[in-house]
Design a protein around this motif. Structure first.
Motif, PDB file in Angstrom:
ATOM      1  N   UNK A   1      16.842   1.195  -7.433  1.00 31.16           N
ATOM      2  CA  UNK A   1      17.600   0.751  -6.263  1.00 31.16           C
ATOM      3  C   UNK A   1      17.126   1.454  -4.994  1.00 31.16           C
ATOM      4  N   UNK A   2      16.821   2.716  -5.111  1.00 32.18           N
ATOM      5  CA  UNK A   2      16.345   3.476  -3.961  1.00 32.18           C
ATOM      6  C   UNK A   2      15.005   2.935  -3.463  1.00 32.18           C
ATOM      7  N   UNK A   3      14.080   2.681  -4.385  1.00 31.11           N
ATOM      8  CA  UNK A   3      12.774   2.153  -3.997  1.00 31.11           C
ATOM      9  C   UNK A   3      12.890   0.739  -3.442  1.00 31.11           C
ATOM     10  N   UNK A   4      13.777  -0.070  -4.012  1.00 36.00           N
ATOM     11  CA  UNK A   4      13.976  -1.430  -3.512  1.00 36.00           C
ATOM     12  C   UNK A   4      14.552  -1.413  -2.103  1.00 36.00           C
TER      13      UNK A   4
ATOM     14  N   UNK B   1      13.772  -2.188   3.701  1.00 36.67           N
ATOM     15  CA  UNK B   1      13.825  -1.637   5.052  1.00 36.67           C
ATOM     16  C   UNK B   1      12.461  -1.727   5.722  1.00 36.67           C
ATOM     17  N   UNK B   2      11.398  -1.539   4.966  1.00 40.38           N
ATOM     18  CA  UNK B   2      10.047  -1.630   5.518  1.00 40.38           C
ATOM     19  C   UNK B   2       9.750  -3.062   5.955  1.00 40.38           C
ATOM     20  N   UNK B   3      10.144  -4.040   5.146  1.00 37.54           N
ATOM     21  CA  UNK B   3       9.904  -5.437   5.485  1.00 37.54           C
ATOM     22  C   UNK B   3      10.681  -5.829   6.730  1.00 37.54           C
ATOM     23  N   UNK B   4      11.923  -5.392   6.816  1.00 35.18           N
ATOM     24  CA  UNK B   4      12.768  -5.761   7.947  1.00 35.18           C
ATOM     25  C   UNK B   4      12.298  -5.081   9.234  1.00 35.18           C
ATOM     26  N   UNK B   5      11.839  -3.852   9.149  1.00 33.53           N
ATOM     27  CA  UNK B   5      11.484  -3.103  10.355  1.00 33.53           C
ATOM     28  C   UNK B   5      10.068  -3.383  10.852  1.00 33.53           C
ATOM     29  N   UNK B   6       9.240  -4.078  10.070  1.00 33.60           N
ATOM     30  CA  UNK B   6       7.881  -4.389  10.477  1.00 33.60           C
ATOM     31  C   UNK B   6       7.888  -5.660  11.321  1.00 33.60           C
ATOM     32  N   UNK B   7       7.331  -5.610  12.537  1.00 37.11           N
ATOM     33  CA  UNK B   7       7.316  -6.819  13.372  1.00 37.11           C
ATOM     34  C   UNK B   7       6.391  -7.880  12.774  1.00 37.11           C
ATOM     35  N   UNK B   8       6.646  -9.152  13.075  1.00 32.93           N
ATOM     36  CA  UNK B   8       5.775 -10.203  12.538  1.00 32.93           C
ATOM     37  C   UNK B   8       4.375 -10.107  13.122  1.00 32.93           C
ATOM     38  N   UNK B   9       3.410 -10.592  12.362  1.00 36.21           N
ATOM     39  CA  UNK B   9       2.026 -10.561  12.835  1.00 36.21           C
ATOM     40  C   UNK B   9       1.825 -11.572  13.942  1.00 36.21           C
TER      41      UNK B   9
END
Length: 54
Positions: free
Chosen positions: A20-23, A28-36
């Motif tokens: 759960x922690x890794x997920x 959070x990484x996916x949400x915080x990364x701006x779109x290309x």
């Protein structure tokens, strides 16, 4: 400290599995990364003449 009380670990999160922690970190990484940025379109060059197959 009495022997009947377990030692508390300051780095352990109670009730959270490693999965759960890794997920949550991955989400959070996916949400915080701006779109290309979209890739620029390459203009299509018209072919000059008709080329015969060999």
């Amino acid at each position: 400290m009495p022997a009947s009380q377990p030692m508390a670990r300051p780095y352990a999160a109670a009730g959270v599995s490693m999965r759960d922690l890794l997920a949550s970190c991955a989400a959070a990484d996916v949400i915080s990364t701006p779109p290309r940025e979209p890739e620029p379109e390459t203009p299509v060059k018209p072919t000059e003449g008709h080329r015969e197959a060999a």
